[in-house]
Design an enzyme around this catalytic site. Structure first.
Site, short mmCIF file in Angstrom:
data_model
loop_
_atom_site.label_atom_id
_atom_site.label_comp_id
_atom_site.label_asym_id
_atom_site.label_seq_id
_atom_site.Cartn_x
_atom_site.Cartn_y
_atom_site.Cartn_z
CG HIS A 182 -1.79 3.87 3.59
ND1 HIS A 182 -3.16 3.68 3.67
CD2 HIS A 182 -1.26 2.64 3.44
CE1 HIS A 182 -3.43 2.40 3.57
NE2 HIS A 182 -2.29 1.74 3.45
CB SER A 236 -0.94 0.01 1.22
OG SER A 236 -1.76 -1.14 1.22
#
Length: 298
Positions: A249, A203
């Site tokens: 992230h 991610s």
């Protein structure tokens, strides 16, 4: 990253933008400065003024112009490849191969490759983790997934976002962007999260590609609303749902934006120096976070 428990004619679209003459259905607001045919990021060849299409660069467009550049170049100065999605396919293949290995081998592989600062927790003496010298976990965790939904979401995102970005940047710049975004996400997770909290997933790297896509679309004067909406939705998920390593992230997103700005806006005469200098600075910052956290834990 997830926390681990414990001759074509101009075609117009409905939006009013023409479609690339080589890729019908791909909307674009950029035209070749020689033949004036619409071209998408995959087909753009950077020129001294504006962009050229590959046919004009090769001198085969039939417009009467000869090639003024020896090699086709992407908008970031990379070489135009025969298969502009090759690196994305390889990255997806590596992720899938590791995922299959995890399903076969089980938790032992997760224990060896997942990102974790120190393990086991006190009062037991730590024998595993980045703080114990296992720096490779910062990278291996980027290719590691445990659940089907997790790898499915990340790989679909990698294909949808990564493939066009690879075509626009070129292979070398694209792989540098992907790996550095993933490493930056791992480093921020290691710096901020609990040292005993394991995490894994691509991610962080995908968020880096998303940030780079926003920079590219801004540079090409495309409609920014879709990518901004996608980014906002992903950030809402990041900070709303439990079990998500938000640090990965954010770290990947910031690194991706910084690298993309340097790659796409670098002045032509110092392009390579600026682009790879920015990559080096991101790497130095990543190493700095890891060294600082390791000093705190040891």
């Amino acid at each position: 990253m997830e926390q681990v428990p414990g001759g074509p004619e101009r075609q117009s679209s409905t939006s009013g933008l023409p479609s690339c003459y080589r890729h019908p259905g791909v909307e674009t607001g950029i035209s070749c400065t020689r033949c004036e045919r619409p071209i998408c990021p995959q087909c753009m060849v950077s020129a001294s003024v504006g962009f050229h299409c590959p046919e004009c660069v090769r001198g085969g467009s039939g417009s009467g112009h000869s090639a003024s550049a020896s090699r086709p170049r992407t908008v970031a100065g990379g070489s135009v490849a025969a298969d502009p999605r090759l690196i994305t396919k390889i990255l997806i293949g590596i992720n899938l191969a590791v995922f299959i290995a995890v399903q076969v081998v089980g938790n032992r592989l997760l224990d060896d490759l997942a990102l974790v600062g120190r393990w086991p927790p006190a009062p037991f003496p730590a024998t595993q983790g980045v703080a114990e010298g296992e720096w490779y976990r910062l990278l291996t965790s980027v290719f590691l997934h445990q659940q089907f939904w997790h790898i499915g979401f990340n790989m679909l995102s990698l294909w949808w976002i990564g493939a066009p970005l690879e075509a626009a940047l070129g292979r070398a710049r694209y792989i540098a962007l992907y790996l550095l975004s993933g490493l930056a996400g791992s480093a921020l997770t290691y710096l901020v999260a609990s040292p005993t909290q394991a995490s894994l997933g691509a991610s962080g790297a995908v968020f880096g590609l998303l940030g780079a896509t926003a920079v590219l679309l801004r540079r090409l004067n495309y409609d920014m609303r879709p990518v901004i909406a996608l980014l906002v939705i992903n950030l809402i998920f990041t900070f709303t749902f439990s079990g998500i390593a938000w640090q990965a992230h954010i770290g990947g997103l910031v690194a991706g934006i910084a690298i993309a700005i340097a790659m796409i806006h670098a002045p032509r005469e110092r392009r390579v120096l600026v682009q790879y200098g920015a990559c080096a600075l991101v790497l130095v910052a990543t190493v700095g976070m890891v060294v600082a956290r390791t000093a705190m834990l040891t």
